[in-house]
Design a protein around this motif. Structure first.
Motif, short mmCIF file in Angstrom:
data_model
loop_
_atom_site.label_atom_id
_atom_site.label_comp_id
_atom_site.label_asym_id
_atom_site.label_seq_id
_atom_site.Cartn_x
_atom_site.Cartn_y
_atom_site.Cartn_z
N ASN A 255 0.93 -1.37 0.03
CA ASN A 255 -0.01 0.03 0.08
C ASN A 255 0.87 1.41 -0.15
O ASN A 255 2.30 1.25 0.14
CB ASN A 255 -0.94 0.13 1.21
CG ASN A 255 -0.37 0.07 2.42
OD1 ASN A 255 0.54 0.81 2.86
ND2 ASN A 255 -0.70 -0.99 3.35
N ASP A 256 0.27 2.38 -0.23
CA ASP A 256 1.00 3.62 -0.31
C ASP A 256 1.62 3.96 0.91
O ASP A 256 2.84 4.69 0.72
CB ASP A 256 0.13 4.87 -0.77
CG ASP A 256 -0.59 4.88 -2.05
OD1 ASP A 256 0.12 3.82 -2.88
OD2 ASP A 256 -1.84 5.13 -2.36
N THR A 257 1.24 3.59 1.97
CA THR A 257 1.87 3.94 3.33
C THR A 257 2.98 3.23 3.11
O THR A 257 4.41 3.81 3.89
CB THR A 257 0.90 3.89 4.45
OG1 THR A 257 -0.32 4.38 4.40
CG2 THR A 257 1.54 4.22 5.82
N ARG B 165 4.99 1.92 0.97
CA ARG B 165 5.73 2.20 -0.09
C ARG B 165 6.56 3.51 0.30
O ARG B 165 7.81 3.66 -0.02
CB ARG B 165 4.97 2.21 -1.32
CG ARG B 165 5.92 2.36 -2.54
CD ARG B 165 5.11 2.73 -3.71
NE ARG B 165 5.80 2.39 -5.26
CZ ARG B 165 5.49 2.86 -6.35
NH1 ARG B 165 4.21 3.25 -6.54
NH2 ARG B 165 6.16 2.59 -7.40
N ALA B 166 5.75 4.34 0.98
CA ALA B 166 6.57 5.64 1.40
C ALA B 166 7.68 5.44 2.21
O ALA B 166 8.69 6.18 2.48
CB ALA B 166 5.34 6.83 1.96
N ARG C 192 12.77 4.23 -4.10
CA ARG C 192 11.58 3.82 -4.36
C ARG C 192 11.34 2.51 -4.85
O ARG C 192 11.77 2.17 -5.81
CB ARG C 192 10.74 4.60 -5.54
CG ARG C 192 9.12 4.52 -5.77
CD ARG C 192 8.90 5.48 -7.11
NE ARG C 192 9.46 4.91 -8.08
CZ ARG C 192 9.55 5.64 -9.32
NH1 ARG C 192 9.34 6.87 -9.26
NH2 ARG C 192 10.41 5.14 -10.39
N ASP D 183 9.63 -0.11 -6.78
CA ASP D 183 8.75 -0.41 -8.11
C ASP D 183 8.05 -1.75 -8.19
O ASP D 183 8.71 -2.77 -7.90
CB ASP D 183 9.47 0.26 -9.25
CG ASP D 183 9.67 1.54 -9.27
OD1 ASP D 183 8.93 2.25 -8.59
OD2 ASP D 183 10.68 2.13 -9.87
N THR E 276 5.43 3.15 -12.90
CA THR E 276 3.96 2.79 -13.24
C THR E 276 4.22 1.43 -13.71
O THR E 276 5.17 1.14 -14.51
CB THR E 276 3.23 3.69 -14.23
OG1 THR E 276 3.29 4.95 -13.74
CG2 THR E 276 1.93 3.12 -14.46
N LYS F 277 -2.47 -0.12 -12.17
CA LYS F 277 -1.92 0.03 -10.81
C LYS F 277 -1.56 -1.40 -10.30
O LYS F 277 -2.12 -2.42 -11.07
CB LYS F 277 -3.26 0.21 -9.75
CG LYS F 277 -3.78 1.80 -10.07
CD LYS F 277 -4.66 2.02 -9.11
CE LYS F 277 -5.23 3.67 -9.30
NZ LYS F 277 -6.45 3.96 -8.41
N CYS G 236 -4.06 -5.09 -6.46
CA CYS G 236 -4.66 -4.54 -5.43
C CYS G 236 -5.01 -5.99 -4.51
O CYS G 236 -5.76 -5.62 -3.16
CB CYS G 236 -5.82 -3.57 -5.48
SG CYS G 236 -7.21 -4.14 -6.29
N ASP H 11 -7.76 -3.36 -1.72
CA ASP H 11 -6.92 -1.95 -1.45
C ASP H 11 -7.79 -0.86 -0.78
O ASP H 11 -7.06 0.00 -0.25
CB ASP H 11 -6.35 -1.64 -2.87
CG ASP H 11 -7.29 -1.05 -3.82
OD1 ASP H 11 -8.17 -1.78 -3.79
OD2 ASP H 11 -7.13 -0.34 -4.53
N ASN I 52 -6.35 1.05 2.42
CA ASN I 52 -6.16 2.17 2.52
C ASN I 52 -6.86 3.22 3.54
O ASN I 52 -6.50 4.21 3.90
CB ASN I 52 -6.63 3.22 1.17
CG ASN I 52 -5.76 2.63 -0.17
OD1 ASN I 52 -4.68 2.42 0.15
ND2 ASN I 52 -6.32 2.54 -1.13
#
Length: 398
Positions: free
Chosen positions: A215-217, A219-220, A229, A231, A249, A307, A310, A328, A332
């Motif tokens: 998830n985005d959290t 990944r950051a 990063r 990928d 992407t 994407k 998910c 996802d 999220n």
């Protein structure tokens, strides 16, 4: 070596192909498919792809012998894959080699068989999608974390790659990868999160993940702690399906695949995969369990952009008896509110959602966040075995 170089060149050059050239290339490869060689497909020789039946993963794996041209049984392939994981040759006739997927799709662990030619083509394509010629010249150490230390592709890769078997206890694995000092790292998200928590290895130029959702959290967090990063790579038992562009992407590998869409609504779909280059096992109109989202990408490639996976279609939640929420969407809602490296599992049953995690404070937060979906939540003990070898935060049991 010729196969590696040819596949590498195609993977690099196809990024700039216009859409009509991609489609002509696909149709040329489709006409070369030897459907007569496979018991399950010989009746469809000479027909258009759209005339062939769509096959689901469970049926495909149950009919293993019917989809390979050597008459191999699933038992023989499984035995060879198990031998390879144990460090033995595990060879089959004609130089064939067998391997396992990282996890499962449904209840059966996936097994695949490849020829020497296919292994070389795979490595050339993988390198072409992930590394420029300059990267190849300057990269000395690549760390590859797999479910087991299978040397399936080692002859095609060479000595610069370190293989690190996936283990339930990530402590020794983190130290081993850090000591190797990789410049390129490929690993499942669960390993990347453990590495990020430890703040090592330092000096990675490129990081790639596969086998699990990220998830985005998370990944950051990995980007901040490891300095690169992560990928996505889209790899399944059924083939190498997608790779990232320079923007990170995920693009489908349409230079070697035809991927049709089983529409799920709202821009989501299940991929129906036809591999145009595999010959040992035919992958023709195979519908996977993954949920993908269409998207646009500014990188300039005409290969379809999606994407990262998910979740599985079987893990979608039903809310209010009618609304489908993909995994996802659940992640999220929860992920931004707990530490990225923490373990947790939320499982929907017909009458409740169970929440399992090692930390009581996290459990309370997850219960609170899941209230957004109007579901009844119940806390249950966390079992680490459920997170190995494949981690899934969101699940459904019908």
């Amino acid at each position: 070596m010729t196969s590696v170089l040819s596949a590498y060149a195609t993977a690099r050059s196809s990024r700039s192909w216009p859409r009509d050239r991609i489609e002509r290339h696909q149709q040329t490869l489709w006409r070369q498919m030897p459907l007569d060689d496979y018991p399950a497909l010989k009746a469809f020789a000479g027909q258009k792809l759209s005339d062939l039946p769509i096959v689901d993963v469970a049926d495909y794996r149950a009919r293993f012998a019917a989809f390979n041209r050597h008459g191999l049984t699933q038992a023989a392939a499984t035995a060879a894959a198990q031998a390879a994981e144990a460090g033995h040759p595990g060879e089959l006739p004609d130089g064939l080699r067998a391997g396992f997927s990282t996890g499962t799709s449904g209840t059966q662990r996936g097994v695949f068989v490849t020829s020497p030619q296919e292994r070389s083509t795979y490595m050339g394509s993988l390198l072409g999608k992930l590394m420029s010629p300059a990267d190849l010249l300057t990269t000395q150490r690549v760390a590859l974390c797999l479910r087991a230390g299978n040397d399936l592709y080692r002859p095609a890769i060479g000595p610069r790659v370190g293989f690190f078997p996936l283990t339930p206890d990530h402590g020794p694995l983190v130290e081993a990868i850090a000591d190797f000092k990789p410049q390129v790292l490929i690993a499942p998200p669960q390993v990347l999160l453990s590495l990020a928590e430890a703040g090592k290895p330092a000096g990675c130029r490129r990081i790639f993940y596969g086998a699990e959702a990220l998830n985005d959290t998370e990944r950051a967090f990995i980007t901040e702690r490891l300095g690169a990063r992560p990928d996505p790579i889209y790899q399944a038992t059924e083939g190498f399906l997608g790779a990232p562009c320079r923007l990170g992407t995920l693009h489908l590998n349409e230079d070697s695949l035809i991927i049709e869409r089983d529409d799920l609504g709202g821009g989501t779909f299940r991929p129906i995969v036809t591999d145009l280059k595999r010959r040992t096992q035919a992958v023709v109109r195979l519908r996977l369990d993954d949920v993908l989202w269409e998207m646009r990408c500014a990188c300039g490639s005409r290969h379809a952009a999606v994407k990262p996976v998910c979740g599985r279609v079987q893990d979608a939640w039903t809310v209010d008896g009618r609304t489908t929420v993909w995994p996802d969407g659940i992640e999220n809602e929860v992920a931004p509110h707990i530490a990225p490296s923490r373990r947790w599992i939320a499982t929907q049953y017909h009458d409740r959602v169970t929440v399992a995690c090692p930390d009581a404070g996290d459990a309370a937060t997850i219960h609170e966040r899941l209230n957004y979906f109007g579901v009844r939540t119940v806390e249950v003990p966390y079992d680490p075995a459920l997170d190995f070898p494949k981690r899934r935060h969101v699940r459904r049991v019908s």
